[in-house]
Scaffold this motif. Sequence first.
Motif, short mmCIF file in Angstrom:
data_model
loop_
_atom_site.label_atom_id
_atom_site.label_comp_id
_atom_site.label_asym_id
_atom_site.label_seq_id
_atom_site.Cartn_x
_atom_site.Cartn_y
_atom_site.Cartn_z
N SER A 151 23.97 10.64 -25.86
CA SER A 151 22.87 10.48 -26.81
C SER A 151 21.99 11.72 -26.78
O SER A 151 22.03 12.51 -25.84
CB SER A 151 22.06 9.24 -26.46
N GLN A 152 21.22 11.86 -27.83
CA GLN A 152 20.34 13.03 -27.95
C GLN A 152 19.03 12.78 -27.21
O GLN A 152 18.40 11.75 -27.38
CB GLN A 152 20.06 13.32 -29.42
N THR A 153 18.64 13.75 -26.39
CA THR A 153 17.36 13.68 -25.69
C THR A 153 16.68 15.03 -25.74
O THR A 153 17.32 16.05 -25.98
CB THR A 153 17.52 13.24 -24.23
N HIS A 160 13.54 17.30 -23.62
CA HIS A 160 12.69 17.40 -22.44
C HIS A 160 11.65 18.49 -22.65
O HIS A 160 11.97 19.56 -23.23
CB HIS A 160 13.52 17.73 -21.20
#
Lengths: 111, 115
Positions: free
Chosen positions: A1-3, A5
Amino acid sequence: SQTIHQWPATLVQPVGSPLSLECTVEGTSNPNLYWYRQAAGRGLQLLFYSVGIGQISSEVPQNLSASRPQDRQFILSSKKLLLSDSGFYLCAFFVGHNEQFFGPGTRLTVL
Amino acid sequence: AQSVTQLDSQVPVFEEAPVELRCNYSSSVSVYLFWYVQYPNQGLQLLLKYLSGSTLVKGINGFEAEFNKSQTSFHLRKPSVHISDTAEYFCAVSALGKGAQKLVFGQGTRLTINP
């Protein structure tokens, strides 16, 4: 999944000191990346965006600069901070249909 | 160029009451429309978006919005609010087509829910 930070989460810096805020994205390649600033009681102002490595577009003249040394890394910098640089800095990337996904933000206080 | 006006900077309502947050936009080209929510000291989370088709859009947390092209509006509504809906809400637009897919935001509406 796309995250996405961002670090640091909070930062207190004296006027005239340098700045480096980092944003990294996971789960996507060659994303469009964005830096926004949210000053107290105001909306979001787009500062910079990047469509690829080394490609930076500035939206407003200011005391800040941005760089994209790697595909999924976006850095916001300043050589000498001003009081007016205080605010909440948000990084985002494009996920489709002009929608952007935002990071958790960095709260910068310049004293 | 596009611009967004959120007509109310603050909206106080009682818990379980209905709420409407107003948003008007200006653009010379067709746009996509978005509502984002920001909880204290957090990033923005997408509530809902209008791309095309039905003008009534349903989003997360029981929110919905209606696109009105003739009035260039995209008002956000919820029939019954909860304490947890206390947050800042941002309306945004983005022009259709190729390019850097930039978002233009309104100034935000702070929604405060009172018990």
